[in-house]
Design a protein around this motif. Structure first.
Motif, PDB file in Angstrom:
ATOM      1  N   TYR A  33      -1.453 -12.219   3.839  1.00  0.00           N
ATOM      2  CA  TYR A  33      -1.542 -12.187   2.374  1.00  0.00           C
ATOM      3  C   TYR A  33      -2.085 -10.843   1.897  1.00  0.00           C
ATOM      4  O   TYR A  33      -2.849 -10.181   2.604  1.00  0.00           O
ATOM      5  CB  TYR A  33      -2.401 -13.341   1.864  1.00  0.00           C
ATOM      6  CG  TYR A  33      -1.606 -14.625   1.777  1.00  0.00           C
ATOM      7  CD1 TYR A  33      -0.817 -14.884   0.660  1.00  0.00           C
ATOM      8  CD2 TYR A  33      -1.610 -15.546   2.823  1.00  0.00           C
ATOM      9  CE1 TYR A  33      -0.058 -16.043   0.579  1.00  0.00           C
ATOM     10  CE2 TYR A  33      -0.850 -16.712   2.750  1.00  0.00           C
ATOM     11  CZ  TYR A  33      -0.076 -16.956   1.624  1.00  0.00           C
ATOM     12  OH  TYR A  33       0.682 -18.079   1.552  1.00  0.00           O
ATOM     13  N   ALA A  34      -1.636 -10.458   0.706  1.00  0.00           N
ATOM     14  CA  ALA A  34      -2.011  -9.155   0.145  1.00  0.00           C
ATOM     15  C   ALA A  34      -2.072  -9.269  -1.372  1.00  0.00           C
ATOM     16  O   ALA A  34      -1.630 -10.266  -1.960  1.00  0.00           O
ATOM     17  CB  ALA A  34      -0.988  -8.109   0.545  1.00  0.00           C
ATOM     18  N   LEU A  35      -2.611  -8.236  -1.998  1.00  0.00           N
ATOM     19  CA  LEU A  35      -2.551  -8.151  -3.453  1.00  0.00           C
ATOM     20  C   LEU A  35      -1.112  -7.901  -3.899  1.00  0.00           C
ATOM     21  O   LEU A  35      -0.258  -7.529  -3.095  1.00  0.00           O
ATOM     22  CB  LEU A  35      -3.440  -6.993  -3.941  1.00  0.00           C
ATOM     23  CG  LEU A  35      -4.940  -7.199  -3.762  1.00  0.00           C
ATOM     24  CD1 LEU A  35      -5.692  -5.928  -4.133  1.00  0.00           C
ATOM     25  CD2 LEU A  35      -5.413  -8.360  -4.642  1.00  0.00           C
ATOM     26  N   ILE A  36      -0.875  -8.084  -5.185  1.00  0.00           N
ATOM     27  CA  ILE A  36       0.442  -7.773  -5.744  1.00  0.00           C
ATOM     28  C   ILE A  36       0.500  -6.249  -5.931  1.00  0.00           C
ATOM     29  O   ILE A  36      -0.378  -5.670  -6.573  1.00  0.00           O
ATOM     30  CB  ILE A  36       0.644  -8.459  -7.114  1.00  0.00           C
ATOM     31  CG1 ILE A  36       0.247  -9.945  -7.042  1.00  0.00           C
ATOM     32  CG2 ILE A  36       2.061  -8.262  -7.617  1.00  0.00           C
ATOM     33  CD1 ILE A  36       1.001 -10.765  -6.037  1.00  0.00           C
ATOM     34  N   GLY A  37       1.488  -5.630  -5.363  1.00  0.00           N
ATOM     35  CA  GLY A  37       1.562  -4.175  -5.507  1.00  0.00           C
ATOM     36  C   GLY A  37       2.885  -3.652  -5.035  1.00  0.00           C
ATOM     37  O   GLY A  37       3.814  -4.419  -4.755  1.00  0.00           O
ATOM     38  N   GLY A  38       2.951  -2.336  -4.948  1.00  0.00           N
ATOM     39  CA  GLY A  38       4.197  -1.744  -4.485  1.00  0.00           C
ATOM     40  C   GLY A  38       4.150  -0.239  -4.565  1.00  0.00           C
ATOM     41  O   GLY A  38       3.192   0.346  -5.085  1.00  0.00           O
ATOM     42  N   GLY A  39       5.180   0.383  -4.030  1.00  0.00           N
ATOM     43  CA  GLY A  39       5.235   1.836  -3.986  1.00  0.00           C
ATOM     44  C   GLY A  39       5.596   2.445  -5.334  1.00  0.00           C
ATOM     45  O   GLY A  39       6.302   1.843  -6.142  1.00  0.00           O
ATOM     46  N   ILE A  40       5.081   3.648  -5.545  1.00  0.00           N
ATOM     47  CA  ILE A  40       5.448   4.400  -6.747  1.00  0.00           C
ATOM     48  C   ILE A  40       6.856   4.964  -6.557  1.00  0.00           C
ATOM     49  O   ILE A  40       7.164   5.520  -5.513  1.00  0.00           O
ATOM     50  CB  ILE A  40       4.446   5.549  -6.980  1.00  0.00           C
ATOM     51  CG1 ILE A  40       3.061   4.969  -7.257  1.00  0.00           C
ATOM     52  CG2 ILE A  40       4.897   6.461  -8.099  1.00  0.00           C
ATOM     53  CD1 ILE A  40       1.942   5.985  -7.177  1.00  0.00           C
ATOM     54  N   ALA A  41       7.698   4.788  -7.560  1.00  0.00           N
ATOM     55  CA  ALA A  41       9.069   5.304  -7.496  1.00  0.00           C
ATOM     56  C   ALA A  41       9.250   6.339  -8.595  1.00  0.00           C
ATOM     57  O   ALA A  41       9.559   5.988  -9.731  1.00  0.00           O
ATOM     58  CB  ALA A  41      10.066   4.154  -7.668  1.00  0.00           C
ATOM     59  N   PRO A  42       9.008   7.631  -8.250  1.00  0.00           N
ATOM     60  CA  PRO A  42       9.036   8.668  -9.288  1.00  0.00           C
ATOM     61  C   PRO A  42      10.340   8.694 -10.097  1.00  0.00           C
ATOM     62  O   PRO A  42      10.339   9.096 -11.262  1.00  0.00           O
ATOM     63  CB  PRO A  42       8.853   9.962  -8.485  1.00  0.00           C
ATOM     64  CG  PRO A  42       8.106   9.549  -7.260  1.00  0.00           C
ATOM     65  CD  PRO A  42       8.621   8.177  -6.935  1.00  0.00           C
ATOM     66  N   GLN A  43      11.441   8.269  -9.488  1.00  0.00           N
ATOM     67  CA  GLN A  43      12.708   8.280 -10.232  1.00  0.00           C
ATOM     68  C   GLN A  43      12.697   7.238 -11.354  1.00  0.00           C
ATOM     69  O   GLN A  43      13.330   7.427 -12.394  1.00  0.00           O
ATOM     70  CB  GLN A  43      13.910   8.004  -9.310  1.00  0.00           C
ATOM     71  CG  GLN A  43      14.173   9.087  -8.278  1.00  0.00           C
ATOM     72  CD  GLN A  43      13.160   9.048  -7.128  1.00  0.00           C
ATOM     73  OE1 GLN A  43      12.566   8.019  -6.865  1.00  0.00           O
ATOM     74  NE2 GLN A  43      12.961  10.183  -6.468  1.00  0.00           N
TER      75      GLN A  43
END
Lengths: 224, 224
Positions: A33-43
Motif C-alpha cells: 500500500y502507498a499514498l495516492i501519487g504519481g510522476g510529474i509529466a511536464p508535457q
C-alpha cells in the motif's frame, strides 16, 4: 531526476480521521500500500497542482475539497530507482465519497501504530502531513473543509474535536467560529434531531480563516 | 527536468530588513540580479539542505543561522530553458557578515517597490519568503536568529519591532519572550549604554519556540 507528487488524502468518517491508500500494481514495492501519487509529466502538467489533480482523478476519481503543499523531500535513498524528489500534499475530502476498487480508507492512527509498511518513505510522509493538519486545525478554520456543503454548529464542533482529539468549551468555540468571515446561515434547518438545528455553510469556500489564538484544549505540539 | 534551490537570505542591519542578491554571470538573465541559488547536483548532494549549504558556501561564504524550506514552484514558464522545479528556502543571518564581491545586501522593501527586475520569477519568490518571515515572526521566536550570540532585552524588542514594523508594549513583550525555554541570562552585561543591560543568549539554538497567541500590535496578515 525522478519527480513525483504524493497526496495524503484525509476524510472524517463517523468521528474517525481516515487516510486513503492504494495498492501498487507495479514495481518497486509491488502489491504494497502507498499514498495516492504519481510522476510529474511536464508535457501535460503546467503546474504541480495539475499533476495532483490528474493523479487524484486517475487513481481515485475524487476532487479534493481542500489542497495544500506540505513540503518537498529529495534524496538518493527514498526511491530504489535513484535520486528522486517528491512534493508532498495534504488534501481534505468530504465524507462518504466512493473511490476506485484498489483504494481504501483506513484509520490514520491505526495505520501509523500498525506494523504495516507503506511503500517508499510514505509512512514518514503521512506523519509529516498529519502533523501539519493537526497544527493548522489549532489556528485556522481548516477543519470546516471536512464537512459537507451545509452543517450544524454541533457537527462543526465535533469535527474540530475529532481532529484535535480533545473536548472544546461550547461557548468559546462558537464565539470563535460563528462569525460571518467563516460561516453563514443557509436559512435552512436540520430536522434529524429532536430540536431542529440551524444549517450553516462556509462563507468563503476558497479561503482559510486564521485565529489570533490557538484553539483552547488543543494539544501543545509545535506549529509547523 | 531542471531542478534548483533558491535562498532568500535575510539579515537586520541598523533596523533595516535586508536581502542578499547577486549578479548573474551566465545566461539566461546575464548581469541581472538574482537570489542566491544553484542547481541540484545529485552526485554531490544527499539532501536538498546539502544543495543549499553548498550554494551558500560557494556563492556567499556564509553559514545561515536559521534555515527553512518555504515552498516549491514548478512549471514550464519560470525558466526559459524549459520545465523547471525550484525549492525556495528562507535563511536568516546575523548582522555585519562579509560576502563575496558580486553579492550585495539591499533593503528588501526598497527592492520590492523599485522597478528593478530580478532574474526569473525571483521577485515573486522574495514576496513568498518575506510573507512567511513576517507571519512566523508573529507567532514564534524566529526573530531571535537575527541577533548575535548575545543580546539585551531592548535589542530583542527592537528586532521584533523592525521585522513586524510595529511598536510592541514592553511589559507584555518581556513576559512572552523572557522565559527559560527561549532565552537564558549569560551572566554578563552590555556596558555600551549609560545603564548596563543584562546579556542573554538563545536557550535552544536549534529550536523555534511557538507562542499560543499572535504578537500584539503586529500586522493582521494571514499566517501561511
Amino acid at each position: 531526476m525522478i519527480g513525483s507528487i504524493e497526496v495524503c488524502c484525509f476524510r472524517l468518517q463517523q468521528g474517525q480521521l481516515q487516510l486513503l491508500i492504494s495498492q501498487r500494481k507495479t514495481e518497486p514495492f509491488i502489491n504494497q500500500y502507498a499514498l495516492i501519487g504519481g510522476g510529474i509529466a511536464p508535457q501535460q502538467d503546467q503546474h504541480l497542482d495539475d499533476t495532483v489533480n490528474r493523479c487524484l482523478q486517475q487513481k481515485t476519481q475524487l476532487q479534493p475539497h481542500y489542497l495544500e503543499q506540505v513540503s518537498s523531500q529529495a534524496d538518493p535513498h527514498r526511491d530504489p530507482r535513484g535520486w528522486s524528489v517528491c512534493f508532498l500534499y495534504l488534501a481534505v475530502f468530504r465524507p462518504q465519497q466512493k473511490v476506485h476498487a484498489n483504494c481504501k480508507w483506513v484509520n490514520v492512527y491505526d495505520l501509523l501504530n500498525s506494523p504495516v509498511k507503506l511503500a517508499f518513505d510514505h509512512k514518514a510522509l503521512v506523519e509529516t502531513a498529519l502533523n501539519r493538519l493537526l497544527n493548522k486545525s489549532q489556528y485556522s478554520s481548516l477543519p470546516v473543509y471536512f464537512l459537507g456543503a451545509s452543517f450544524t454548529l454541533p457537527e462543526l464542533q465535533q469535527c474540530f474535536e475529532s481532529i484535535l482529539q480533545t473536548q472544546l468549551p461550547k461557548a468559546a468555540f462558537r464565539r470563535r467560529l460563528n462569525r460571518p468571515e467563516i460561516m453563514l446561515e443557509t436559512g435552512e434547518k436540520d430536522h434529524s434531531q429532536n430540536r431542529p438545528a440551524k444549517l450553516y455553510a462556509m462563507a468563503a469556500p476558497k479561503q482559510l480563516y486564521f485565529f489570533d489564538q490557538l484553539m483552547k484544549g488543543s494539544p501543545t505540539k509545535a506549529l509547523t
